[in-house]
Write an enzyme that holds these catalytic residues in place. Structure first.
Site, PDB file in Angstrom:
ATOM      1  N   ILE A  31       2.410   8.982   0.153  1.00 15.88           N
ATOM      2  CA  ILE A  31       1.836   9.667  -1.000  1.00 15.88           C
ATOM      3  C   ILE A  31       0.466  10.263  -0.690  1.00 15.88           C
ATOM      4  O   ILE A  31      -0.038  11.088  -1.443  1.00 15.88           O
ATOM      5  CB  ILE A  31       1.783   8.709  -2.212  1.00 15.88           C
ATOM      6  CG1 ILE A  31       3.190   8.194  -2.528  1.00 15.88           C
ATOM      7  CG2 ILE A  31       1.211   9.386  -3.437  1.00 15.88           C
ATOM      8  CD1 ILE A  31       4.215   9.294  -2.752  1.00 15.88           C
ATOM      9  N   GLU A  80      -6.693  10.799   4.373  1.00 17.81           N
ATOM     10  CA  GLU A  80      -7.779  10.843   3.389  1.00 17.81           C
ATOM     11  C   GLU A  80      -8.920   9.887   3.697  1.00 17.81           C
ATOM     12  O   GLU A  80      -9.571   9.369   2.788  1.00 17.81           O
ATOM     13  CB  GLU A  80      -7.236  10.594   1.973  1.00 17.81           C
ATOM     14  CG  GLU A  80      -6.140  11.562   1.581  1.00 17.81           C
ATOM     15  CD  GLU A  80      -5.590  11.323   0.185  1.00 17.81           C
ATOM     16  OE1 GLU A  80      -6.223  10.605  -0.597  1.00 17.81           O
ATOM     17  OE2 GLU A  80      -4.505  11.860  -0.108  1.00 17.81           O
ATOM     18  N   ASP A 126      -1.398  16.076  -6.874  1.00 18.93           N
ATOM     19  CA  ASP A 126      -1.153  14.833  -7.613  1.00 18.93           C
ATOM     20  C   ASP A 126      -1.450  15.008  -9.092  1.00 18.93           C
ATOM     21  O   ASP A 126      -2.530  15.477  -9.459  1.00 18.93           O
ATOM     22  CB  ASP A 126      -2.039  13.710  -7.075  1.00 18.93           C
ATOM     23  CG  ASP A 126      -1.553  13.162  -5.748  1.00 18.93           C
ATOM     24  OD1 ASP A 126      -0.387  13.399  -5.402  1.00 18.93           O
ATOM     25  OD2 ASP A 126      -2.337  12.493  -5.060  1.00 18.93           O
ATOM     26  N   HIS A 183       2.830  14.211  -7.523  1.00 21.87           N
ATOM     27  CA  HIS A 183       3.052  12.762  -7.583  1.00 21.87           C
ATOM     28  C   HIS A 183       2.602  12.241  -8.933  1.00 21.87           C
ATOM     29  O   HIS A 183       1.559  12.642  -9.449  1.00 21.87           O
ATOM     30  CB  HIS A 183       2.273  12.050  -6.475  1.00 21.87           C
ATOM     31  CG  HIS A 183       2.315  10.560  -6.601  1.00 21.87           C
ATOM     32  ND1 HIS A 183       3.480   9.842  -6.464  1.00 21.87           N
ATOM     33  CD2 HIS A 183       1.349   9.646  -6.889  1.00 21.87           C
ATOM     34  CE1 HIS A 183       3.227   8.564  -6.646  1.00 21.87           C
ATOM     35  NE2 HIS A 183       1.952   8.413  -6.914  1.00 21.87           N
ATOM     36  N   HIS A 219       1.102  -1.943  -4.863  1.00 18.08           N
ATOM     37  CA  HIS A 219       0.099  -2.783  -5.513  1.00 18.08           C
ATOM     38  C   HIS A 219       0.285  -4.259  -5.186  1.00 18.08           C
ATOM     39  O   HIS A 219      -0.545  -5.084  -5.548  1.00 18.08           O
ATOM     40  CB  HIS A 219       0.142  -2.563  -7.029  1.00 18.08           C
ATOM     41  CG  HIS A 219      -0.068  -1.134  -7.413  1.00 18.08           C
ATOM     42  ND1 HIS A 219       0.984  -0.272  -7.668  1.00 18.08           N
ATOM     43  CD2 HIS A 219      -1.193  -0.396  -7.531  1.00 18.08           C
ATOM     44  CE1 HIS A 219       0.506   0.927  -7.944  1.00 18.08           C
ATOM     45  NE2 HIS A 219      -0.802   0.876  -7.872  1.00 18.08           N
TER      46      HIS A 219
END
Length: 772
Positions: free
Chosen positions: A442, A495, A610, A652, A705
């Site tokens: 992602i 990133e 996104d 996303h 997560h």
């Protein structure tokens, strides 16, 4: 005499003390006693910060989530953690994260991975806070365990705090949850209410006079069954020895005004920021004995309250209510940073326009002093407030005529692609030459200590621009090598240079300002520092092209350009309140459109925009959705649609229960959407049973997560389930969300299993023409 109170205070600490304590405990670096000590210290300090209030909330502190705490208070524990004999706090972490600490558990209750399945997480109403969804079944039973709440109440009383315990009301609690077996949640109300009666009696026995019982569900559109549930619930609770303050927030009561006003409680709190039109009708509906608490200070945004204008409206109300008037923030201050005084680097002019949690409490102090003793007693404070509000209104930094002209020049063609999706898809397939079930991520990879240290040193001036760029290029190269070694098909640069998916862009746009310590909790230990969108927005220069171009130079595989979309930039910022949000969103869309064009010119042929927060902006009332979705979708299309057919646009969306907005998502016309689905076991794909989504989709196959590692077979099973609804030739394989919060030793095996699953699926497709 009007009284002041608060609905809740930020729990993370002015320096994110709770975040760091939690992560230390989860890593096994500190003890539970040390974690509890940090919590106790934060509560003590926060009660001191609220000492001037007449009533102070207790029970608003949670180590992870207040809804999760309520589930444990009510004895509503998922079966998968009931076999653990550990401390309740560890069990709470297991529900939230899949495990209590980032070490191997001795029990395994999930076929997918070690540990247990993490609880589903979703947005708290229309905010950027996430809660752990309560789990129900027809067989669910409840049993009170108020030990933690009672301990905090005793702690507050010992500290001399005028305590008002805060709990989530029974009807909202049921509405927040999900019945895993499809049973009727409201069918549990009769089992739940005796536990609430017992809880209120325990609080009364512990010396509580008032209890704040939160029922924000009342600002939503309720059918007759749910309205009746409120009457049943509060008539069952009316014999309690404590006085109940029924708290609503985040919107207007509208058709629920009469219901809210006539429930048998001692007081009603309403959000007088978003629901001011409720107040006059309520004044006529409320019985003469009932307190009306007005949320007159915005608990969700960071602009100073115009105290003079507020008093102009509030003084006649105070005359009518007298001692029955309470004033408070509109909602819990959980949604704003802790203390503006910490900001020693923020632009002074902009800082003068702001108020964080502590400053909002001071605004309450000024307002109640003016109401109770006259404006003259706080004339200096009122004059300073008036000067700041006037300066903001008149500042040339807020308005840019060129930006307004660009927005005015937008036409319907601005949001249109050159060709329909089918034509684009054929061109993109020929250009990109991707395999069946293409794999990607992602966007972000782990933000390591080395990355954060390099960023800190650069911002502190300890290293120069060249050294910082070299460090970031090393991290990008590492991410690219790792992805190539894993065998991913469409790569990202990782990133490393980005501190946050919104702040990174906001820092490079005119019209934004930034705090150093303006953190708010998103979920658990995850905090975000929303940019401050104070004026018209302009992009002075390209923001991502250099880093993406460098990443592409290291590989022959497609490299995705990674951008945050205009709706998410808006919804995850503290947004100016002096013009419609739709206007600000279109300004942001034009800046992203320019960035997309520059990426395409640099040779980038896959660009992800996104829109993680698209659903978050939905009004709580469905009748208002059409207007919001209209300008939100238009803004995305403006941002995305200035490119050639060969350029593949991805978007996303995380945590998006989008079944009811699937038509709007299709109208965005992204070539590929990637979505969060793993925690819901692909339930989010139910939308495709009744709607033929025309483009490509990547349903997230593992929950980033949680530290748990999915097995290849688990991923294969999820994709097979997805292939029952989505044609296999339009399926992508990807995680739920970005990987910045994970560790490399978690990411590599998880992605390796994901790629292995894709290869299994491809092999099965070649043999049978079906997934797997």
């Amino acid at each position: 005499m009007a009284l002041t109170h608060n609905l809740g205070f930020p729990r993370i600490g002015a320096r994110r003390e709770l975040k760091f304590a939690l992560e230390s405990y989860w890593k096994g670096e500190s003890s539970r006693d040390a974690l509890e000590a940090v919590g106790a210290d934060l509560r003590r300090r926060h009660w001191q910060d609220q000492a001037a209030l007449d009533l102070v909330p207790v029970g608003d502190f949670a180590f992870y989530d207040q809804v999760l705490d309520m589930s444990f208070t009510l004895g509503n524990l998922p079966e998968r953690v009931q076999g653990f004999d550990g401390h309740p706090l560890d069990n709470a972490f297991r529900v939230a994260r899949g495990r209590s600490a980032d070490i191997a558990e001795t029990h395994c209750c999930s076929a997918a991975c070690s540990g247990v399945a993490a609880g589903e997480m979703t947005k708290w109403f229309d905010t950027n806070y996430h809660y752990i969804v309560p789990e129900f079944a027809a067989s669910t039973s409840f049993k009170l365990d108020a030990s933690r709440l009672l301990a905090q109440l005793a702690e507050a009383q010992a500290a001399g705090v005028r305590a008002k315990p805060v709990i989530i009301g029974p009807v909202t609690y049921l509405a927040l949850g999900k019945a895993k077996d499809g049973s009727d949640k409201l069918g549990l109300l009769d089992r739940l209410l005796p536990v609430y009666v017992e809880l209120l009696e325990a609080l009364a026995g512990a010396g509580a006079e008032w209890v704040q019982i939160d029922e924000p569900l009342l600002v939503t559109e309720l059918n007759a069954e749910w309205q009746h549930a409120f009457n049943r619930a509060y008539h069952a609770l009316k014999a309690s020895r404590v006085k109940l303050l029924l708290a609503t927030y985040f919107g207007q009561l509208l058709e629920n005004r009469y219901l809210a006003a006539t429930l048998p409680v001692a007081g009603l709190h309403v959000d007088a920021i978003s629901g001011r039109d409720d107040v006059e009708p309520l004044l006529g509906l409320l019985p003469a004995h009932k307190v009306l608490s007005l949320g007159v200070v915005n608990g969700r945004n960071i602009w100073k309250t115009d105290l003079g204008a507020t008093l102009d409206w509030l003084e006649p109300v105070a005359e009518r209510l007298g001692e029955r008037l309470w004033i408070a923030p509109s909602c819990s201050l959980l949604h704003v940073p802790v203390d503006l005084d910490s900001e020693d680097a923020l632009d002074g002019e902009i800082k003068s326009w702001l108020a964080f949690a502590k400053q909002k409490l001071d605004e309450l102090r000024v307002l109640v002093a003016a109401l109770n003793h006259g404006r003259d007693t706080v004339s200096a404070e009122l004059a300073a407030n008036r000067a700041a509000c006037d300066a903001r209104r008149n500042s040339p930094r807020v308005n840019d005529p060129a930006v307004k002209a660009a927005v005015a020049a937008i036409t319907p063609q601005s949001g249109a692609r050159q060709s329909p999706y089918a034509v684009r898809a054929a061109k993109q397939a020929a250009h990109l030459r991707l395999p069946r079930f293409p794999t990607t991520t992602i966007g972000s990879f782990p933000q390591t200590a080395e990355i954060r240290q390099a960023r800190r040193r650069f911002k502190a001036g300890e290293i120069d621009d060249a050294a910082y760029r070299a460090a970031m290029q090393d991290e990008i190269a590492h991410s690219v090598r790792a992805q190539e070694a894993l065998g991913l098909d469409v790569l990202v640069h990782g990133e490393a240079e980005r501190n946050d998916m919104v702040e990174y862009f906001g820092e490079q746009l005119d019209g934004y300002a930034f705090s150093r310590f303006g953190w708010v909790q998103s979920y658990g230990s995850r905090c975000v520092k929303p940019p401050i969108l104070f004026g018209d927005v302009r992009r002075p220069r390209p923001m991502t092209v250099e880093w993406t171009r460098y990443g592409q130079s290291l590989t022959e595989k497609p490299m995705k350009g990674m951008l945050t979309g205009p709706v998410t930039l808006l919804n995850w910022s503290f947004v100016r309140d002096d013009q419609p949000r739709a206007e600000s969103c279109k300004q942001l869309a034009l800046t992203i459109r320019d960035e997309v064009a520059d990426l395409e010119k640099a040779g980038v042929r896959v660009i992800q925009i996104d829109e993680a927060a698209l659903r978050e902006g939905l009004p709580l009332r469905r009748s208002q959705w059409k207007t919001y979705l209209g300008w939100a979708v238009e803004s995305f299309r403006i941002a995305a649609n200035g490119v050639a057919d060969e350029t593949q646009i991805h978007t996303h969306m995380c945590y998006s229960e989008f079944n009811d907005i699937i038509e709007a998502i299709a109208a965005m016309d992204a070539d590929v959407i990637t979505i969060e689905t793993s925690r819901s076991d692909m339930e989010l794909l139910d939308a495709f049973d009744h709607f033929s989504y025309p483009n490509e989709i990547g349903p997230g196959v593992y929950d980033i997560h949680s530290p748990n590692i999915p097995t290849p077979q688990h991923i294969v099973n999820l994709i097979k389930k997805a292939a029952e609804r989505i044609p296999a030739e339009r399926l992508w394989i990807n995680p739920d969300c970005g990987l910045k919060t994970r560790q490399w030793n978690e990411v590599i095996p998880a992605l390796g299993n994901m790629v292995a699953a894709a290869r299994t699926l491809r092999a099965g497709w070649q043999e049978t023409g079906r997934a797997g």
